[in-house]
Design a protein around this motif. Structure first.
Motif, PDB file in Angstrom:
ATOM      1  N   LEU E  33      -9.080  -3.219  12.652  1.00 30.16           N
ATOM      2  CA  LEU E  33      -9.167  -4.511  13.360  1.00 30.16           C
ATOM      3  C   LEU E  33      -8.082  -4.683  14.421  1.00 30.16           C
ATOM      4  O   LEU E  33      -7.950  -5.775  14.996  1.00 30.16           O
ATOM      5  CB  LEU E  33      -9.109  -5.670  12.364  1.00 30.16           C
ATOM      6  N   ASN E  34      -7.312  -3.618  14.664  1.00 33.57           N
ATOM      7  CA  ASN E  34      -6.292  -3.671  15.714  1.00 33.57           C
ATOM      8  C   ASN E  34      -5.267  -4.788  15.482  1.00 33.57           C
ATOM      9  O   ASN E  34      -4.776  -5.416  16.424  1.00 33.57           O
ATOM     10  CB  ASN E  34      -6.968  -3.858  17.081  1.00 33.57           C
ATOM     11  N   LYS E  35      -4.940  -5.037  14.195  1.00 35.36           N
ATOM     12  CA  LYS E  35      -4.000  -6.099  13.857  1.00 35.36           C
ATOM     13  C   LYS E  35      -2.564  -5.639  14.071  1.00 35.36           C
ATOM     14  O   LYS E  35      -2.260  -4.440  14.026  1.00 35.36           O
ATOM     15  CB  LYS E  35      -4.189  -6.525  12.389  1.00 35.36           C
ATOM     16  N   ASP E  36      -1.677  -6.585  14.265  1.00 37.50           N
ATOM     17  CA  ASP E  36      -0.246  -6.326  14.421  1.00 37.50           C
ATOM     18  C   ASP E  36       0.370  -6.122  13.031  1.00 37.50           C
ATOM     19  O   ASP E  36       0.270  -7.010  12.187  1.00 37.50           O
ATOM     20  CB  ASP E  36       0.386  -7.551  15.112  1.00 37.50           C
ATOM     21  N   PRO E  37       1.021  -4.962  12.784  1.00 40.21           N
ATOM     22  CA  PRO E  37       1.634  -4.759  11.460  1.00 40.21           C
ATOM     23  C   PRO E  37       2.648  -5.850  11.106  1.00 40.21           C
ATOM     24  O   PRO E  37       2.792  -6.199   9.937  1.00 40.21           O
ATOM     25  CB  PRO E  37       2.346  -3.410  11.593  1.00 40.21           C
ATOM     26  N   ALA E  38       3.331  -6.403  12.122  1.00 42.11           N
ATOM     27  CA  ALA E  38       4.380  -7.400  11.867  1.00 42.11           C
ATOM     28  C   ALA E  38       3.829  -8.676  11.236  1.00 42.11           C
ATOM     29  O   ALA E  38       4.571  -9.440  10.624  1.00 42.11           O
ATOM     30  CB  ALA E  38       5.104  -7.735  13.174  1.00 42.11           C
TER      31      ALA E  38
ATOM     32  N   SER F  55       4.811  -5.378   7.840  1.00 42.13           N
ATOM     33  CA  SER F  55       5.061  -4.280   8.786  1.00 42.13           C
ATOM     34  C   SER F  55       4.915  -2.920   8.099  1.00 42.13           C
ATOM     35  O   SER F  55       5.548  -1.942   8.502  1.00 42.13           O
ATOM     36  CB  SER F  55       6.461  -4.382   9.404  1.00 42.13           C
ATOM     37  N   GLY F  56       4.123  -2.880   7.019  1.00 42.37           N
ATOM     38  CA  GLY F  56       3.875  -1.623   6.328  1.00 42.37           C
ATOM     39  C   GLY F  56       4.991  -1.169   5.401  1.00 42.37           C
ATOM     40  O   GLY F  56       4.951  -0.060   4.867  1.00 42.37           O
ATOM     41  N   LYS F  57       6.015  -2.024   5.220  1.00 40.55           N
ATOM     42  CA  LYS F  57       7.133  -1.665   4.334  1.00 40.55           C
ATOM     43  C   LYS F  57       7.335  -2.741   3.273  1.00 40.55           C
ATOM     44  O   LYS F  57       7.092  -3.924   3.535  1.00 40.55           O
ATOM     45  CB  LYS F  57       8.418  -1.532   5.158  1.00 40.55           C
TER      46      LYS F  57
END
Lengths: 82, 82, 82, 82, 82, 82
Positions: E33-38, F55-57
């Motif tokens: 979905l092209n989401k922002d990891p943050a 943020s994947g962490k």
């Protein structure tokens, strides 16, 4: 016996993307925890942008700000190019 | 102070069935844990079949497979009867 | 494909009661909506009384008030009996 | 890293009220727990009154009872005034 | 703005596996979905096996049955080998 | 009939803060939507930092990075002061 609930804002998520989320989340549980796919349930909730808030503002409003900022940035770039 | 959340796929659940789920879930909490019905809340979520996955596939697709298999099984039975 | 989540305060819920909640909730979904028990998941969450609020107060505090009121009521009954 | 989920019955909640819920819940987490608003997410779920039960009855039915009782009370008041 | 909640039974999930679940779920949302990891939050809930039911039985009891069946199957194999 | 679920990382949230969250969330629903406090439930979930990711962490790892960065920043300030 995993249950995965994915909540995202309701912004043009299509059936193919839902399929990928279900497949991907199931694969993750099978790979990392050796779970049985037959008992792995994935539920996707699409939340209206008025109903999701971050930084104290609705996503509806955040998207409007992002569009506004993109338009301003473009206008400034064009002004500099002239 | 119980809160019961029932999530089912959105496949023709009618008002009478919702009534029975609310009544039954409340009765369960009252009977088993001696809870006060006045503070027992039941929330039913109907999830679109595209948004629920099991065995890595959406329920939409699983239902299509079930229909397909039922039609094949019927065709095979008829072929054997002749 | 139902998923039932039962949240109750963590006040002496024993294994036999959990068993009854799981059995009862599954039976409810099978009876009312004709669901397959094999895909009916029930998850029980026990919430500490400090972490559950109603009427703006924690259940811990509500329980203390209930005990206090019960003691006062008993004291008043005894005073009247003399 | 807070996540706040507010579930209310779907009874005429407007965009301004949603805005206030998002703002207020975020402010609460920032004030009480010193959380960063940028990582504070608020999700509002509007639940149809048929799908929410309390005291073993749907809110739809409870609202009907409340209206009925209000009408009766008004009729009794008028009868007494005459 | 995604929020992913992974519920699994509390059966020896270690820190490395949790790390992989968080990384994998975030990667899934970013990729599909092209989401922002943050702004992608993942919450893992470990549910005691007494508190999770499927097929109307707690996972605790299902695991006991599985062990019992495995022992019986082994005993039968050995009896056949002699 | 509101239900509010507040999920935060399990980082030294004390009883007084929980009390304020319950009181504040109830007040918010009463003020904005005119809800009855007696039917307003608030449930606080404290999530171990290993089990929350952004943020994947995991938050555990993010906190370690924050501490490490703070120590480095302090060391650099001291080096500049000499």
């Amino acid at each position: 016996m995993p249950y995965v609930n994915i909540k995202v804002t309701d912004e043009s998520v299509n059936a193919e993307q839902k399929r990928q989320l279900i497949e991907g989340a199931t694969h993750l549980l099978v790979t990392v925890l050796n779970k049985d796919p037959a008992t792995t349930h994935v539920v996707i909730d699409l939340v209206p942008t008025d109903n999701w808030g971050v930084s104290g503002k609705s996503v509806t409003r955040l998207r409007q700000q992002q569009v506004k900022e993109a338009i301003q940035a473009q206008a400034e770039r064009r002004a500099q190019e002239q």
